[in-house]
Write a protein that holds these residues in place. Structure first.
Motif, PDB file in Angstrom:
ATOM      1  N   VAL A  16       0.742  -1.072   0.094  1.00 18.23           N
ATOM      2  CA  VAL A  16       0.009   0.174  -0.069  1.00 18.23           C
ATOM      3  C   VAL A  16       0.766   1.127   0.259  1.00 18.23           C
ATOM      4  O   VAL A  16       0.498   2.161  -0.872  1.00 18.23           O
ATOM      5  N   ALA A  77      -5.431  -6.154  -0.081  1.00 18.94           N
ATOM      6  CA  ALA A  77      -4.838  -4.469  -0.212  1.00 18.94           C
ATOM      7  C   ALA A  77      -4.642  -4.028  -1.489  1.00 18.94           C
ATOM      8  O   ALA A  77      -5.058  -2.777  -1.768  1.00 18.94           O
ATOM      9  N   ARG A  80      -8.046  -3.070  -3.190  1.00 20.96           N
ATOM     10  CA  ARG A  80      -8.729  -1.879  -2.436  1.00 20.96           C
ATOM     11  C   ARG A  80      -7.887  -0.532  -2.847  1.00 20.96           C
ATOM     12  O   ARG A  80      -8.579   0.397  -3.345  1.00 20.96           O
ATOM     13  N   ILE A  81      -6.586  -0.514  -3.021  1.00 17.42           N
ATOM     14  CA  ILE A  81      -5.775   0.455  -3.209  1.00 17.42           C
ATOM     15  C   ILE A  81      -5.936   1.022  -4.698  1.00 17.42           C
ATOM     16  O   ILE A  81      -6.217   2.053  -5.011  1.00 17.42           O
ATOM     17  N   ILE A 121      -5.393   8.379   2.229  1.00 15.11           N
ATOM     18  CA  ILE A 121      -4.967   7.390   2.887  1.00 15.11           C
ATOM     19  C   ILE A 121      -3.907   7.597   3.756  1.00 15.11           C
ATOM     20  O   ILE A 121      -2.924   8.761   3.452  1.00 15.11           O
ATOM     21  N   LEU A 145      -7.001  -0.818   5.728  1.00 18.95           N
ATOM     22  CA  LEU A 145      -6.553  -1.478   4.334  1.00 18.95           C
ATOM     23  C   LEU A 145      -5.761  -2.886   4.514  1.00 18.95           C
ATOM     24  O   LEU A 145      -5.724  -3.552   3.526  1.00 18.95           O
ATOM     25  N   LEU A 176      -7.996   3.796   4.748  1.00 21.15           N
ATOM     26  CA  LEU A 176      -8.667   4.611   3.651  1.00 21.15           C
ATOM     27  C   LEU A 176      -9.707   5.269   4.184  1.00 21.15           C
ATOM     28  O   LEU A 176     -10.773   4.703   5.012  1.00 21.15           O
TER      29      LEU A 176
END
Length: 185
Positions: A16, A77, A80-81, A121, A145, A176
């Motif tokens: 991330v 992760a 999602r990122i 973030i 995250l 997040l």
């Protein structure tokens, strides 16, 4: 070579942070190198690459043979990122109110190019600290995250803005933080 073994959570945190930093510093797209763990990379049994894949090879990555071809924490992760930041560019926020050591804290603001919504973030490299962040919306949902190995979010809560800011407790796990129109149930 010579790098220490990473847990799934360590790898996900690192992923991330690398994605966010690189995207904020001008990289348009980021593609992950190792989709599957690479056991004995370059002939080294203790290689860091034994545990860098997004998918487990079920060998010596600490996952066990029952995990072969299953998603690791870093997979979730990464998913999602990429889904949350692919439509905007992150900007390092700089100092955040209430932070005594901003060199240990990272906060990136993203503005969605389609709808103008902002999200953040944020994380600390070590320790835990509550910080105040200036926001434009009334309620934000905060999600960790780093998930469990099945992709289940471990921590989610609402942060309600007071006088244009929200309070967030930061630790090593990147969070997040995005606006929401309804409270979590």
């Amino acid at each position: 070579s010579g790098e220490a073994y990473q847990t799934e959570e360590d790898q996900a945190r690192s992923l991330v942070k690398r994605c966010v930093w690189n995207r904020a510093n001008g990289l348009d797209k980021l593609f992950w190198n190792n989709l599957v763990d690479f056991y004995q990379f370059n002939g080294e049994t203790g290689s860091l690459y034994n545990s860098l894949g997004l998918i487990s090879d079920g060998q010596n990555s600490g996952d066990g043979t029952s995990r072969i071809n299953t998603a690791r924490v870093s997979y979730w992760a990464y998913e999602r990122i990429v889904n949350k930041t692919d439509t905007g560019k992150g900007v390092l926020v700089g100092t955040v109110a209430g932070v005594h050591d901003n060199s240990n804290m990272f906060a990136y603001r993203y503005t969605n190019q389609t709808n103008g919504a902002e999200l953040f973030i944020m994380w600390r490299e070590s320790g835990t600290q509550t910080v105040s962040v200036a926001v434009t919306g009334p309620v934000y949902v905060v999600r960790d995250l780093i998930t469990d190995r099945f992709g289940n979010v471990l921590k989610t809560y609402n942060a309600t803005a007071t006088v244009g800011s929200i309070s967030i407790s930061l630790s090593q796990n990147p969070l997040l933080i995005e606006p929401t129109t309804s409270a979590l149930s």
